[in-house]
Design a protein around this motif. Structure first.
Motif, short mmCIF file in Angstrom:
data_model
loop_
_atom_site.label_atom_id
_atom_site.label_comp_id
_atom_site.label_asym_id
_atom_site.label_seq_id
_atom_site.Cartn_x
_atom_site.Cartn_y
_atom_site.Cartn_z
N ILE A 142 18.37 25.69 2.09
CA ILE A 142 17.82 24.70 1.16
C ILE A 142 16.92 25.41 0.17
O ILE A 142 16.05 26.20 0.54
N LEU A 161 16.75 21.11 -9.37
CA LEU A 161 15.76 21.24 -8.30
C LEU A 161 14.45 20.53 -8.63
O LEU A 161 13.61 20.36 -7.76
N ARG A 162 14.28 20.13 -9.90
CA ARG A 162 13.08 19.37 -10.26
C ARG A 162 13.04 18.04 -9.52
O ARG A 162 11.99 17.53 -9.18
N ALA A 163 14.22 17.48 -9.31
CA ALA A 163 14.29 16.16 -8.66
C ALA A 163 13.90 16.25 -7.19
O ALA A 163 13.10 15.45 -6.70
N ARG A 164 14.46 17.23 -6.50
CA ARG A 164 14.18 17.39 -5.06
C ARG A 164 14.79 18.69 -4.58
O ARG A 164 15.69 19.24 -5.24
N PRO A 165 14.32 19.20 -3.43
CA PRO A 165 14.98 20.39 -2.86
C PRO A 165 16.43 20.07 -2.51
O PRO A 165 16.73 18.95 -2.09
N GLU A 199 5.69 28.66 -16.45
CA GLU A 199 7.11 28.98 -16.29
C GLU A 199 7.96 27.75 -16.61
O GLU A 199 9.01 27.88 -17.23
N GLU A 200 7.47 26.58 -16.20
CA GLU A 200 8.20 25.35 -16.53
C GLU A 200 8.21 25.10 -18.03
O GLU A 200 9.22 24.70 -18.59
N GLN A 205 14.19 25.17 -3.03
CA GLN A 205 13.22 24.29 -3.68
C GLN A 205 12.54 25.03 -4.82
O GLN A 205 12.44 26.25 -4.81
N LEU A 206 12.07 24.23 -5.78
CA LEU A 206 11.44 24.78 -6.98
C LEU A 206 10.12 25.45 -6.63
O LEU A 206 9.38 24.98 -5.78
N LYS A 207 9.85 26.58 -7.30
CA LYS A 207 8.58 27.28 -7.07
C LYS A 207 8.11 27.84 -8.42
O LYS A 207 7.93 29.03 -8.58
N MET A 208 7.94 26.92 -9.39
CA MET A 208 7.59 27.35 -10.75
C MET A 208 6.16 26.98 -11.11
O MET A 208 5.70 25.88 -10.79
N SER A 209 5.49 27.90 -11.78
CA SER A 209 4.15 27.58 -12.29
C SER A 209 4.31 26.69 -13.53
O SER A 209 5.42 26.55 -14.06
N GLY A 241 11.09 34.66 -8.45
CA GLY A 241 10.03 33.84 -7.85
C GLY A 241 10.03 32.41 -8.37
O GLY A 241 9.01 31.74 -8.34
N LEU A 242 11.18 31.94 -8.88
CA LEU A 242 11.24 30.59 -9.43
C LEU A 242 11.71 29.57 -8.40
O LEU A 242 11.50 28.36 -8.58
#
Lengths: 100, 190
Positions: free
Chosen positions: A64, A20-24, A73-74, A66-70, A52-53
């Motif tokens: 779909i 998911l880092r690349a794209r949703p 967290e990454e 998508q990434l939701k990382m602070s 919550g990631l």
């Protein structure tokens, strides 16, 4: 915070996050990268969403993600990847098969 | 009780302690204007903080808690200087503290930036590029905030103000460059 640790402890979920880092991506697209059953993948997505990631959005019939990382967290996930943290005994979704 | 409510409650306790000290000093040393000023300034912080405790906005509560803490510590420094605990001409400690606090604010918000800004329409064709941009900005500002904090903590105080701006300026420059380059080649980034 413990839900984040639980989520990134599993290599499959870490791979989902890496993809998911690349794209949703849609649930189907993500599932294509793994040799596990769809219910298992779905359970992994639930764990990631509850931590919550990732975020899920409906697009027609597909979902779909998508990434939701602070940043921290990454960084934590990167560290887990580097040291090969694998707590799969505790991490997989309960009562789910791991392979087809 | 939410995280924001706990943080704000703790900050308001610190502010209330400073207010109590300032009021006591106003009574004991009424000729010192600084104590009047501190007591007067602290009152609206307490009032607005108490008002915010009743509302349903946790992110705002966290931000106000942080600001209230910084103000309470600054006022405590002012009181300590008035009482002679800190030498009256020594501003370096308070300045260093403020610099570190501001650096930590940058770190805090940069850390959350990719998470909070994840409101891109995931179905849009350039969602990948936007997501990459958010992650890049978060990381660059996070590292710049850490560098800024470290400079305020370790550099000679006379140079710290100038040097601490370097990582922030560099981060903003890098982000601007990244935006320009990713717009020039959107296909490659997505």
């Amino acid at each position: 915070m413990s839900s984040v640790f639980k989520a990134i402890a599993d290599p499959t979920r870490r791979r989902v996050l890496a993809l998911l880092r690349a794209r949703p991506m849609s649930a189907g697209e993500l599932a294509d990268h793994f040799e596990v059953s769809k219910p298992t993948m779905s359970a992994h997505f639930t764990v990631l969403r509850e931590a919550g990631l990732i975020d899920a959005a409906k697009n027609g019939k597909s979902i779909i993600y998508q990434l939701k990382m602070s940043v921290l967290e990454e960084a934590l996930m990167g560290l887990a990847q580097t040291v090969g943290l694998d707590l799969t005994g505790a991490a997989p979704p309960e009562g789910k098969e791991e392979t087809l | 009780m939410t995280r924001g409510r706990i943080a704000l409650a703790a900050a308001l306790i610190a502010v209330a302690l400073v207010e109590a000290l300032a009021i006591t000093l106003v009574i004991l040393v009424p000729e010192k204007r600084a104590y009047w000023l501190i007591a007067g300034l602290t009152m609206p912080i307490l009032w607005s903080g108490a008002e915010l405790m009743r509302r349903n906005d946790d992110s705002l509560r966290l931000a106000v808690a942080y600001a209230a803490t910084i103000m309470a510590v600054c006022e405590a420094f002012a009181i300590a200087r008035g009482l002679g605990v800190i030498a009256p001409d020594d501003e370096s400690f308070a300045l260093r503290f403020l610099g570190i606090a501001c650096g930590l604010v940058i770190v805090f918000y940069a850390n959350l930036a990719p998470k909070k800004a994840a409101c891109v329409d995931p179905a849009s064709p350039d969602a990948g590029r936007k997501q990459a941009m958010q992650r890049y900005s978060g990381w660059v500002l996070f590292l710049a905030g850490l560098a800024n904090t470290a400079i305020w903590a370790l550099a000679p105080i006379k140079q710290a103000a100038l040097w601490s701006m370097v990582p922030i300026a560099a981060a903003l420059g890098l982000i601007a460059l990244h935006i320009v380059s990713s717009r020039a080649a959107p296909g490659e980034r997505a």
